[in-house]
Structure formats: C-alpha cells, structure tokens
Write a protein that holds these residues in place. Structure first.
Motif, short mmCIF file in Angstrom:
data_model
loop_
_atom_site.label_atom_id
_atom_site.label_comp_id
_atom_site.label_asym_id
_atom_site.label_seq_id
_atom_site.Cartn_x
_atom_site.Cartn_y
_atom_site.Cartn_z
N THR A 721 0.83 -1.21 0.00
CA THR A 721 0.00 0.00 0.00
C THR A 721 0.86 1.25 0.00
O THR A 721 0.49 2.28 -0.58
CB THR A 721 -0.94 0.01 1.22
N LEU A 722 2.03 1.19 0.64
CA LEU A 722 2.95 2.33 0.62
C LEU A 722 3.44 2.59 -0.80
O LEU A 722 3.49 3.75 -1.25
CB LEU A 722 4.13 2.05 1.55
N HIS A 723 3.80 1.54 -1.52
CA HIS A 723 4.28 1.71 -2.88
C HIS A 723 3.20 2.34 -3.76
O HIS A 723 3.48 3.24 -4.58
CB HIS A 723 4.70 0.34 -3.45
N THR A 724 1.98 1.88 -3.58
CA THR A 724 0.87 2.46 -4.35
C THR A 724 0.71 3.93 -4.02
O THR A 724 0.52 4.78 -4.92
CB THR A 724 -0.43 1.71 -4.04
N ALA A 725 0.78 4.28 -2.74
CA ALA A 725 0.60 5.68 -2.32
C ALA A 725 1.73 6.55 -2.86
O ALA A 725 1.49 7.70 -3.27
CB ALA A 725 0.53 5.76 -0.80
N ILE A 726 2.98 6.02 -2.84
CA ILE A 726 4.10 6.80 -3.37
C ILE A 726 3.90 7.09 -4.86
O ILE A 726 4.10 8.23 -5.34
CB ILE A 726 5.43 6.02 -3.15
N ASN A 727 3.47 6.11 -5.61
CA ASN A 727 3.22 6.33 -7.05
C ASN A 727 2.06 7.28 -7.27
O ASN A 727 2.06 8.09 -8.22
CB ASN A 727 2.95 4.99 -7.73
N ASP A 728 1.04 7.21 -6.41
CA ASP A 728 -0.09 8.14 -6.54
C ASP A 728 0.35 9.57 -6.28
O ASP A 728 -0.09 10.51 -6.97
CB ASP A 728 -1.20 7.75 -5.57
N VAL A 729 1.21 9.78 -5.28
CA VAL A 729 1.72 11.12 -4.99
C VAL A 729 2.55 11.63 -6.17
O VAL A 729 2.42 12.79 -6.60
CB VAL A 729 2.56 11.11 -3.69
N ALA A 730 3.39 10.75 -6.72
CA ALA A 730 4.20 11.15 -7.87
C ALA A 730 3.31 11.52 -9.05
O ALA A 730 3.56 12.51 -9.77
CB ALA A 730 5.14 10.02 -8.26
N LYS A 731 2.25 10.75 -9.26
CA LYS A 731 1.33 11.04 -10.36
C LYS A 731 0.63 12.36 -10.14
O LYS A 731 0.46 13.16 -11.08
CB LYS A 731 0.31 9.91 -10.46
N ASP A 732 0.22 12.61 -8.89
CA ASP A 732 -0.45 13.89 -8.57
C ASP A 732 0.47 15.06 -8.88
O ASP A 732 0.00 16.15 -9.25
CB ASP A 732 -0.85 13.93 -7.10
N ARG A 733 1.78 14.86 -8.72
CA ARG A 733 2.74 15.94 -8.90
C ARG A 733 3.38 15.92 -10.28
O ARG A 733 4.28 16.72 -10.56
CB ARG A 733 3.82 15.86 -7.81
N GLY A 734 2.94 15.01 -11.11
CA GLY A 734 3.45 14.96 -12.47
C GLY A 734 4.91 14.57 -12.55
O GLY A 734 5.66 15.11 -13.37
N THR A 735 5.35 13.67 -11.67
CA THR A 735 6.75 13.28 -11.66
C THR A 735 6.85 11.77 -11.47
O THR A 735 5.84 11.07 -11.38
CB THR A 735 7.52 14.01 -10.54
N LYS A 736 8.08 11.31 -11.38
CA LYS A 736 8.32 9.90 -11.12
C LYS A 736 9.50 9.79 -10.17
O LYS A 736 10.55 10.39 -10.42
CB LYS A 736 8.62 9.15 -12.43
N TYR A 737 9.32 9.03 -9.11
CA TYR A 737 10.36 8.92 -8.10
C TYR A 737 11.31 7.78 -8.43
O TYR A 737 10.88 6.69 -8.82
CB TYR A 737 9.77 8.71 -6.70
N LYS A 738 12.61 8.04 -8.24
CA LYS A 738 13.65 7.04 -8.48
C LYS A 738 13.55 5.93 -7.42
O LYS A 738 13.38 6.18 -6.24
CB LYS A 738 15.02 7.72 -8.41
#
Length: 988
Positions: A721-738
C-alpha cells in the motif's frame, strides 16, 4: 462401560471425560444403619470374636461400652501427653498399627475395634493442623494401607467440584478393576462412611501414552507404581450423599471390593483434608480476592502461586535450602508445600525449617519411609512423588491461582521479567482462557546448570565468603546446548524445538477454577498422554519462564565436564541482592549460612576439578542495576574461525550476500516485545501504552511500513500500500520517483500472515531531506493509518536528522529536491548549495517522548548514510539505561569508496570500524549480529545471523556494499536468546 462413565449433563463428567480416565460402576443400594447391632455388624465396635458379643442384658452392654470408652479415653491421654499417634489398623500386620518406635503390643482386636473412634476424637483436635494447612504444623498424612498391603491411601479429602463437595481419596496400588477391552475399565469398588453403606465409587486413573491395562499392570514385581510406565496412582471418588464439611469429626471411610472374590479393603479414619479458600495457608493472605473465573488479574504480581516441592532428599546442609526458599519467595511464590523423604535430623535443618514454619511460608510434609510405613522407598520413588504432587494440587485448588512443581535441585526462572513469576502466570492464565479452558497448565523447558560441578579451592571458597557470594551466583553458567538424548529429542526437531514431554521439563497448573476436576499429575507434564498434553498444555518460551536444573550427571558419567561448552546464565542481580539482604537481616538464617560456605548443598553433587576455564567467578553488577553489565556468550577461537571462514566463503559464493538481508529475526519480534512490555510496565498499563519504533533515515518509509504491518496489519499500512501511495503522490505531482519500490525491492516483500494482530504502536520516522519529508506527509495523508486504526497505530514524521549532538547542520544539496537520494548526508559548512537542517539525538528524543521510569524504545533502527556511529553515540544514555530493546544499524564501508567519500566508516577518527562499535555496545550490554541473506544462487544456504559480540568475529568482515547489524540488550534475555538461536554459533 466405556471411559468415561458420566452422564453427559454432568459438568463434572464433562471435565473428567476431557482430562482423565474415569471408572465407576452402577449405583448400589444404600443401607442406612440405625441400631447398635448394625454397628457391631459393621465392625466399628468389634472385638476379637463378633459371635461372642451378644449381650444377654443391658448391664453387660453398658459395661462393655464403658470399657470401650475408657480405652478410647486412655488413647486420648496417651496422644495428648506422650505424642504417640496410632496408625491405621492393618489386619495383615497388626503391630504396624503403631509407629516403629512404639513399645506397645496388641492383638489387633482391641485397637482394631476402637481405632475409628480414637481417630474421630483426634479429628476434632487436629482440624486446625492437617485440615487447614496451618503452616506452623508439620502435616502427618494417613498412609492407610489396605488389608492385602497392595494399596496405600495418602489421605481423604473434601473436594469441591462446581459447588458440590465430593469425598475423595488419593492413593497408589492395586484395587479391583475390570478391563473389558483396550478402552473400557470398570471399577469394582464400594464405599462405606457413617450411615451410608455400599455407595458407588469411581476412579480417576493417571493418563499415559498406552492403554490403561498396560499402564496398570498387576503382574509387575511390585504392586505399586514404579519408575517407568507402571501407573497405579489413583483418585477414588466416593459417592457419599450426606457430607457435612463443617462437622467437628467424621466417621471412618472404608473402600472395599464389590465382588465376592475381591479381597480388598482399606479404611481411612484420619481427619479430612479440607481444601478451598478457608484452608489457605498464612502465606497466601494479603493477595486480595481472587479474580472471577474467566477474568485475568489486572496486575501480574497479584497472582497467587504455591510451589509444590517434590519429595526432598539428599540435602547436605541448610544453606542450599535457605537460598532455594528465599529465591522463590523473592520471585513471587506465596507459599511452599515441602515434602521430605529424609527426616530432618540435623540441628541446622530443623532450625531452618522451624524458622520458615513460624513465618508461615512453608508447610512441611513428612513423606519419610517411617511415616509411610515403608511405602516411600527406592523402587517407589516416582509414584511417591506423584502422590505428593497430587496432594499438593488438591490442597491448592481454590486457594492459589497456580501451583508450580519442581525438585530441590531446580529453581524456576523468568528472565524477561527480571525473575518475577507474575507475568508468566498471566500468560499461562490468558492461554487457558483463550483455549476455552481446555489448557489446564503451562510447560517450560529445563536448563542444565553445569557449573554446579565446578570445584573451588579452599581459598576461593573463603574469598566467596568474604564477598558474601550466594551459591545461586556461583552456579551461573549453563550448558550452551542440551546434551542429546538426555535433555532433548532430535527426532522432534533438535534442541531448538524440544517438546516438554521429551525432556526434563516442569510445569504449572491453573488451580483458580474449582470447576476443573483434579488429575493425578505426571512428573514432566500434567499427563503422560503426549497427544492430550499437546492439546491441554501451553508451552511457554524459555525467555518467559524455564527451570534451572542444578544437575548434569550425564556429563559426569561420560567424562564430558571438562569439554562441555557453557554460556552465562546469571540470575537477576536485583533478586540476588534481595536474597542477600534477607539472609543478612535475619540472625537465624545468617548464622546457618555462615556455617556452611563449602562446595555445595546436595549429596549427589560432587564437584570436580574442571580447570580454570570453568571458574568464571561471580557476575559483575550492571550499570543500570537491571541486568545490564552482565557478560554475554563468549566464542572460542575455533568458533570465530569457522564463522569468519563461512563469511569469506559466502562472499565468494555471492558477492552481495550481506546486502538486503532477510531479517528473519523479525518473525519473533512482535511476541517478544509484547511480552516484555507487559512485564516491564504491568498488564493494565501495557494495554494502554504503545510499542515505540524509531526509524532513523526513514527514506521512502519501507522500514516504517514493515513494522506497522508486523504489529498492526489491520491498519493496511504495508509495503504494497505504501508503494501504491508513493506512485499516486508522484502522479499527482506529475513526476516519477527514483527507486520507488526501494533499493531492495522492498515493495515486493510478503505481508504479515497474522492479519488479526492489533497492537498499539507508534513509529517515529526521522527524515532530514525536505523533499522526501514532503512526499512522506502526502503519503501519510492518503493512507491515514491513525484514523483507520482508531489511533492504535500512528506514524509520526519528523523533518530532522540524528547525530551525536543537537543543532543546525549543513546537508548536501540533494536533500532539497531529490526524493530518497542516498547523497542526502551531512557535509562541510562550506559546501556549495548546502542546505540547513536541524539535528537532534536519540537521548534528547527519549527524554522528551518516553516515560522517564519505564518508557522503552522497542526498535531503534538507524540508516544514516554512513553516520550511524555518530547517531549511536548520541544514544549513549538511552543504551546505558537499557531503554532500547533492539538496535539495528547499517554498516556501509562502501561509502568510503564513493567519489568524494562520505560517511564515517573507516574514514574518520573514533568509532569508525565495525568491531570498535560492537565492542563499545558490548560494554553497554548489547549483543550484536551481522544480518544475512539465507538463500542465494544455486540453492546456497546460510545462517540468518553471524554473531559478532564475544569474540565471535575477530576481524572486520569483507562486505561489498552494505550490511545490517542487529543488536539486543542483555537486560531482555528473550530478545538476546531469539537472536542467538538464529546465529551460526547458536545452531552449531
């Protein structure tokens, strides 16, 4: 009739069906006797020939009755004035109606006739002695023999079952039984008492792993139980309808054979043993009202525990007995029933026993060969022990919450709670309730204290005397591994998976519920029936409770005393100081102990010269006074070499073996920290407090997620669920986390299997990077674990770094914008574009967030990008006070190969090498291990941990990349033991 023979509507029947063999027979006709003639027929007023006793007139009858009463009065006076106690009449040997020292001779007829009334007279006087367990009096048991001398009854008892008073007899030997087929037993017994005759009886047999007839083998050489599988110890219940417990005296109870061919009869005319709260010994006063059946005590220390010392023999002097008794008093035993095979003939032993009787702490029982009229002898040792255990169990029902069983050469130790038995009782009681009362007790392992065989020189003994060292402190090293097959069973998984019934284990029985029918207990478990024992007993972990066995003749017999590996097993310094203070402040005890400083206190322990390697000396006192400072396990040079060779080989097998370890130790983490918390703070306070995890170097939060999932999985905060939330935050901000899944593929880790676990927990996440901190806040808002768990699980995020001091420090520019960048570390103040981030210390956090008295950090995790030694130094006060149970930090020598190098490992002064750090932690009483991957390419297998502390690794290991180090405080033995058992050293 099949076993059991009880109506399904009977609650007593249900309980007995569940826990014991029961025999009975159809109800017999009750004959009520109302005339003197009936008494003659019964034999109460018989003389040599009943046919000649037909009075021709009233005068003759009156004269005879007067003579009988005069004889009874004479015995009364002899009893009072001379202390002569008459034994139950035995037709086969009338002279044994008296004690061995008696000068009186009798035909048997006269004393057989008045023996019953004489005992009835004594019963009214002795009720306050035998019946009420008054500890100031030594208990004299009936030991009534059957006429054929094949059965002996210890005593008769009033036993309450579901509010109904039952008449019971505990004994051993051959009684009339019919074995119809492997599982059908018919009791062929009837009972007479007072006006009730031919009342039915039923028998509770000892449970074994064979068929009843095989255990109850009447063709054995001895008519009684013997060592091994011959079980003839019984509880006989007589269906006596009219029972007045409050009567001053009671008529004799006779148990006889039902059939004409049964030449069996035993009469017990001693006073009834009364059980229940009204019979509580003085030592149990002051514990408050018992909890309602079905409820736990709110404070573990309020559990009332009675210790049943199995029949004692071979005691050399009073010193060991004094330490044994004072130890058990200090750890929470309220009263001791002490059964003695040996007469306490020496003046020191008599003095010590009188002291404890006067205190009300001990009730002594005469279990000697003389008192039992020859019953307790060599070949009957085990069954005499079973009868003693049964007697103690019956006396303690409804009086104490638990009874403990152990021998004179054993003490019961609860390491996690610094010796206090209360938390172990709480855990056992909880297991009883959770299993719908089907678990009647708890079993625990035996640890052999081999150091009891180490002989000291006269000068060493004198030095111990000057330093006031206890024997319990001298004997403080145990076998590192149980010697198989003596104390374990390899077929059942080896030493780490010992079953209670395959070793020398002991146990406790829950006695707080009188609705549970009594059983005849076996030596090492409630039942010898292994399948039933597995179901009906909870097995407690060694760190919760175990018995320390001061023995090891199997090592001596195999000439292994000079080769056996030992490990430290020190008892709580607090308990030792308490014992020492009690002895020193009590003149009687002090004088006795000073007379016997020698090499031991038990006849069968003969110390030998074992060499200087086995003379460890007394333990050093800890810096915290709570177990800290005690030495840990020390590896031999050969053990260290084998570990180092294995690590080197592992490096060749798989260069990255140390990175991304499996963290197998986490499997036991929840149970251990939960138990420690309850014992450390008390049950009621622990229910309202939270487990504390400090996640330093939180990064993307996967360690936080692991512990939240481990301790409160229903909150649905986990790696996935943490991984999903991290990707959702990145998507909200228009970015992608390394590396959004973590450097070790953290998001793929399996979830905690026990999804129903709901423990209070708060995880403090320290992250210095403003960019990562901002991302974590957004993730927390999406997962909202606090709301999902009604506040039971919390994730607290701090935008701070950790160091060895507090203040504002310069950090690499990567901290400003990049999420989860490993370059986010402290840099020189002059570094271009460096940002300012506040730092604090673990000690400062602990002082502001933990209760100053009993607050704990259950897991201190440090991943500080090479600054781990500095963070550890900033936790010095917390570690000294044993406020952190587990400490995990990253050892990352690879950072020094970076361009430019950073971090502290190997490039700065001070604690910069792994062994320097672990040796420093050792001085603070922490044992450390190198974490590892268990599996690898081509099926390679490795131990989960490599032990470092204690010279187990003697040069810094070759690591490519990084590795984690996991440590545990020696103030919490369960945590230490759990790591040791996973290590290569622990599994050798």
């Amino acid at each position: 009739q099949t076993i059991p023979h009880m109506p399904s509507s009977s609650s007593e029947g249900r309980l007995m069906r569940r826990h014991g063999y029961i025999t009975s027979h159809p109800a017999a006709e009750v004959r009520v006797r109302t005339s003197v003639a009936s008494e003659f027929e019964r034999g109460h007023l018989s003389s040599t020939s009943s046919s000649s006793r037909k009075p021709s007139n009233a005068t003759y009858l009156v004269a005879m009755l007067s003579m009988v009463l005069a004889g009874a009065f004479m015995l009364f006076l002899l009893d009072e004035a001379l202390g002569i106690h008459f034994r139950p009449f035995s037709k086969s040997n009338p002279s044994e109606s008296f004690g061995p020292a008696s000068k009186f001779k009798s035909s048997g007829a006269l004393f057989g006739g008045i023996g019953g009334p004489s005992k009835q007279l004594r019963s009214s006087r002795n009720n306050n002695n035998n019946n009420n367990n008054t500890p100031s009096q030594e208990v004299k048991h009936a030991f009534a023999w059957s006429e054929d001398r094949k059965f002996v009854a210890v005593d008769r008892y009033f036993v309450d079952l579901d509010g109904v008073t039952k008449v019971a007899v505990v004994g051993d030997g051959t009684v009339p039984l019919t074995f119809k087929n492997p599982n059908i037993v018919i009791g062929e017994l009837l009972c007479d008492m007072g006006d009730e005759e031919d009342r039915p009886a039923r028998v509770v047999m000892m449970r074994g792993d064979k068929r009843p007839k095989q255990h109850y083998d009447t063709e054995k050489k001895y008519p009684f139980s013997t060592n091994g599988d011959n079980f003839k110890s019984l509880i006989i219940y007589c269906d006596i309808v009219h029972v007045d417990k409050d009567a001053r005296d009671h008529p004799p109870l006779t148990i006889k054979g039902k059939r004409a061919q049964d030449n069996f009869k035993v009469t017990i005319d001693s006073p009834f043993v009364r059980t229940g709260p009204e019979a509580a010994p003085g030592g149990l006063v002051g514990y408050g009202p018992p909890p309602s059946v079905g409820e736990l005590r709110s404070n573990p220390e309020d559990y009332k525990t009675v210790h049943c010392m199995c029949p004692m023999y071979g005691l050399k002097n009073a010193r060991w007995l004094i330490e044994w008794l004072e130890y058990h008093r200090a750890v929470g035993v309220a009263h001791v029933h002490l059964y003695s095979y040996d007469p306490l003939t020496s003046e020191p032993l008599r003095t010590a026993m009188e002291h404890y009787k006067k205190e009300g702490f001990v009730t002594p029982h005469d279990w000697s060969h003389e008192a039992s009229q020859g019953f307790t002898q060599g070949h009957t040792y085990e069954h005499a022990k079973w009868l003693a255990m049964s007697d103690c169990l019956l006396r303690s029902r409804g009086v104490a919450d638990f009874v403990l069983f152990s021998d004179l050469d054993e003490i019961v130790n609860a390491p996690d709670s610094q010796g206090s038995l209360g938390p172990a009782m709480l855990e056992c009681h909880d297991a009883h309730l959770q299993a719908s009362k089907t678990k009647l007790g708890c079993s625990f392992n035996s640890h052999t204290i081999t150091s009891v065989y180490t002989k000291l020189s006269a000068s060493e003994v004198e030095e111990e005397k000057k330093s006031n060292t206890l024997l319990l402190e001298r004997y403080s090293y145990e076998e590192a591994k149980p010697m198989c097959p003596y104390n374990c069973n390899e077929a059942r998984g080896g030493p780490t998976k010992r079953k209670f019934h395959y070793g020398r284990q002991k146990y406790m029985v829950y006695t707080g519920d009188t609705g549970i029918a009594p059983v005849i207990p076996w030596t090492h478990a409630i039942w010898r029936d292994y399948g039933l024992a597995d179901i009906g007993m909870e097995i407690l972990k060694d760190h919760v409770i175990h018995v320390r066995h001061y023995q090891g003749h199997w090592y001596k017999n195999t000439d292994s005393l000079t080769t056996v590996r030992e490990k430290p097993a020190h008892l709580s310094p607090k308990i030792m100081d308490q014992i020492r203070a009690k002895i020193q402040s009590t003149s009687t005890l002090k004088n006795l102990v000073e007379k016997y400083p020698g090499n031991g206190g038990l006849k069968w322990i003969e110390p030998v010269d074992r060499g200087s390697a086995y003379k460890h000396g007394p333990p050093t006192s800890g810096s915290s006074g709570s177990g800290g400072g005690l030495p840990g396990y020390q590896c031999t040079a050969e053990q260290a070499r084998r570990q180092e060779d294995r690590i080197a080989k592992r490096f060749k097998e798989w260069w990255s073996h140390s990175a991304c370890p499996d963290q197998v130790w986490m499997e036991t983490f929840p149970g251990i920290v939960d138990t420690i918390e309850k014992k450390h703070k008390g049950y009621s306070k622990a229910k309202e407090s939270s487990l504390v995890v400090v996640d330093i170097g939180c990064n993307k939060g996967y360690t936080s997620a692991d512990f939240l999932d481990l301790l409160h999985p229903s909150g649905d905060f986990n790696a996935k669920t943490l991984h999903t939330a991290i990707n959702d935050v990145a998507k909200d901000r228009g970015t992608k986390y390394k590396r959004a899944c973590g450097a070790c593929g953290d998001c793929q880790r399996p979830l905690e299997k026990t999804r129903s676990r709901r423990m209070r927990v708060e995880v403090h996440c320290f992250e210095p990077s403003p960019a990562t901190y901002d991302m974590l806040l957004s993730v927390d808002e999406k997962l909202d674990i606090k709301t999902r768990t009604d506040g039971m699980a919390r994730w607290v995020i701090h935008n701070k770094g950790l160091h060895d001091h507090s203040g504002i420090l310069a950090w690499h520019k990567a901290c400003k914008n990049a999420v989860g960048d490993e370059l986010c570390t402290i840099v020189d103040e002059s570094t271009p574009e460096a940002i300012k981030v506040p730092v604090t210390t673990v000690d400062e956090f602990a002082s502001q967030n933990l209760d100053s008295k009993d607050g704990l950090i259950h897991m201190l995790k440090i991943d500080a990008e090479g600054l781990d030694p500095a963070v550890l130094k900033g936790a010095t006060d917390t570690l000294k006070k044993q406020k952190a149970i587990y400490v995990m930090f990253e050892f990352n020598p690879g950072l020094r190969d970076k361009k430019p190098p950073y971090g502290m490992w190997g490039v700065a002064e001070g604690l910069t090498k792994l062994l320097e750090v672990t040796e420093w932690l050792d001085t603070l009483s922490y044992d450390c291990y190198l974490d590892s991957r268990v599996d690898g390419p081509d099926g390679i297998d490795a131990p989960p941990l490599y032990r470092i502390t204690g010279g187990c690794i003697r040069k810094d290991p070759k690591i490519a990349g990084w590795s984690n180090v996991i440590c545990a405080s020696r103030a919490f033995p369960s945590a230490v033991d759990s790591l040791f058992e996973l290590s290569m050293v622990g599994r050798e």
